[in-house]
Design an enzyme around this catalytic site. Structure first.
Site, PDB file in Angstrom:
ATOM      1  N   CYS A   1       0.821  -1.196   0.000  1.00  0.00           N
ATOM      2  CA  CYS A   1       0.000   0.000   0.000  1.00  0.00           C
ATOM      3  C   CYS A   1       0.861   1.254   0.000  1.00  0.00           C
ATOM      4  CB  CYS A   1      -0.973   0.038   1.172  1.00  0.00           C
ATOM      5  SG  CYS A   1      -2.125   1.434   1.034  1.00  0.00           S
TER       6      CYS A   1
ATOM      7  N   CYS B   1      -6.351   2.735  -2.862  1.00  0.00           N
ATOM      8  CA  CYS B   1      -5.668   3.188  -1.661  1.00  0.00           C
ATOM      9  C   CYS B   1      -6.592   4.136  -0.907  1.00  0.00           C
ATOM     10  CB  CYS B   1      -4.361   3.894  -2.006  1.00  0.00           C
ATOM     11  SG  CYS B   1      -3.478   4.491  -0.545  1.00  0.00           S
TER      12      CYS B   1
END
Length: 445
Positions: free
Chosen positions: A196, A375
């Site tokens: 991430c 995200c």
């Protein structure tokens, strides 16, 4: 047909034909072996089992094996909430055994070698496990020792150094944020692959907001040191985040890679793009360590030159025709997209459909993965920017009637409240399809 197992390479080097016996003949031979019991491994193992049942070709209990020696399964996405004081870290893990249903076999070991020519793997204990089809979902490796002095700093309660990227240290992040009264707060991100890519700045934004809400912001200077050239890989979101950085008074140091920490003297050394280094004083330092493929995968016959399992980016099937019974998803695969849990959510049903089709007909289906990833980027308490994109860094947004480049409270509560509940109750059981959960996934070429 699911009859006697046989592997044949035709003269055109096209896909191998797969034939399967109706039952597994020994305890170390399985129809499907899934290596790794993270979110990718658990979700895809359950989806594969359900897919065969939906086609009226139900697998027998024990036909699918999951290989992983871990004691716990971790909801890694939630560690930012722990570091922000919004959750206890105990809520981010559960005993792995409790998440594996009885119809799946759990082999509590780790893989040592892959032997794709014989459709088998060898575990670290020397046990040989063969398969008709293999799914690799091992995740990636966090290289803590890649930064000199980092391992020692993390175990030193007075170092001011912490990281959300470990269960053992994610609560130290919150302690450091809460105890800081003045000085320099530095947040880092390395160049290259990380889990991430937005997480390193999520915790920065949350810390900054916490400093403001507790009347400390005027005494604390927040700086972001990143090995990347911009705030984010997708320009639409990067531009917004950079404006946010400037508006909120956060220093931005781009193409600065953290290479060493002198924790007794609270100094961090960064390497710049031109090869020179710079020493920076810190009061608190949040570190995102470098990451990469797992050591046991490197050099194996199923990976590419970088160490990732080499798969077709659309079908998630291995790129070598002779290994057409091998698939991979998530962080360990070569699919050129951001390594996130939402990428796994999008990949799992595509992989499932293609694996089922190969086992049933000898060729992949029309199911294709377009690189979708997301995200959910926290920018403060009560606000979140929801970045969604696909291959080519092209935005692919779920809420086209909303401006997703603007942080808002609705997205914040998706991250804080909905996603954790969906993870434990749906995703690890193979029942969560992200924005396609209500409308079960359909595939087209």
């Amino acid at each position: 047909m699911l009859t006697g197992r046989r592997l044949v390479v035709d003269s055109s080097r096209a896909l191998r034909s797969l034939r399967f016996s109706s039952t597994s003949t020994t305890s170390d031979k399985y129809k499907i072996v899934v290596v790794g019991a993270g979110n990718g491994g658990l979700s895809v193992a359950n989806q594969i089992y359900d897919r065969f049942a939906a086609a009226g070709k139900s697998l027998n209990p024990g036909d699918i094996a999951i290989i992983d020696s871990a004691e716990y399964h971790y909801y890694q996405v939630c560690v930012t909430l722990v570091g922000s004081g919004l959750r206890s870290k105990s809520t981010t893990r559960q005993p792995l055994e409790s998440l594996i249903p009885k119809h799946l076999t759990h082999i509590s070991e780790n893989v040592k070698t892959f032997l794709p020519e014989s459709s088998s793997i060898t575990t670290t204990s020397g046990r040989s496990v063969s398969y008709d089809a293999l799914v690799v979902a091992t995740g990636l490796q966090t290289n803590w020792s890649g930064i000199q002095g980092l391992p020692q700093a993390l175990v030193d309660s007075s170092s001011g150094v912490s990281s959300i990227y470990s269960y053992d240290t994610c609560d130290k992040v919150w302690n450091d944020i809460e105890s800081l009264r003045n000085g320099n707060a530095i947040f880092t991100q390395p160049a290259g692959v990380v889990k991430c890519a937005g997480a390193p700045q999520k915790i920065m934004w949350m810390a900054l907001d916490r400093f403001k809400r507790t009347s400390r912001a005027d005494k604390i200077k927040v700086n972001f040191y990143t090995g990347m050239p911009t705030m984010f890989s997708v320009k639409k979101y990067s531009d917004v985040l950079d404006r946010l950085r400037q508006d909120r008074g956060v220093g931005g140091y781009f193409q600065h890679n953290l290479i060493s920490i002198d924790s007794p003297n609270h100094k961090a050394t960064f390497k710049k793009a031109d090869g020179t280094t710079v020493d920076v004083d810190y009061t608190t330092l949040h570190v995102t360590p470098p990451m990469g493929p797992l050591d046991f995968l490197k050099g194996s016959p199923i990976v590419d030159s970088a160490g990732w399992v080499s798969v077709d980016p659309a079908t998630l099937q291995h790129t070598k025709p002779e290994y057409n019974n091998i698939f991979a998803l998530g962080d360990c695969s070569s699919a050129p997209t951001s390594k996130t849990a939402t990428a796994v959510i999008a990949q799992a049903p595509v992989l499932t459909e293609n694996l089922f089709s190969v086992m049933d007909t000898g060729k992949v289906s029309t199911a294709k993965y377009d690189g979708y990833t997301s995200c959910p980027l926290l920018t403060g308490y009560g606000e979140l920017l929801l970045a969604e994109f696909k291959y080519g860094l092209e935005p692919k947004e779920t809420f086209p009637w909303m401006d997703q480049s603007k942080p808002n409270r609705f997205f914040y509560h998706l991250k804080k409240d909905l996603f954790p509940a969906a993870y434990w109750n749906l995703m690890v059981k193979g029942k969560w399809y992200g924005n396609k959960t209500i409308f079960r996934p359909s595939f087209s070429s």
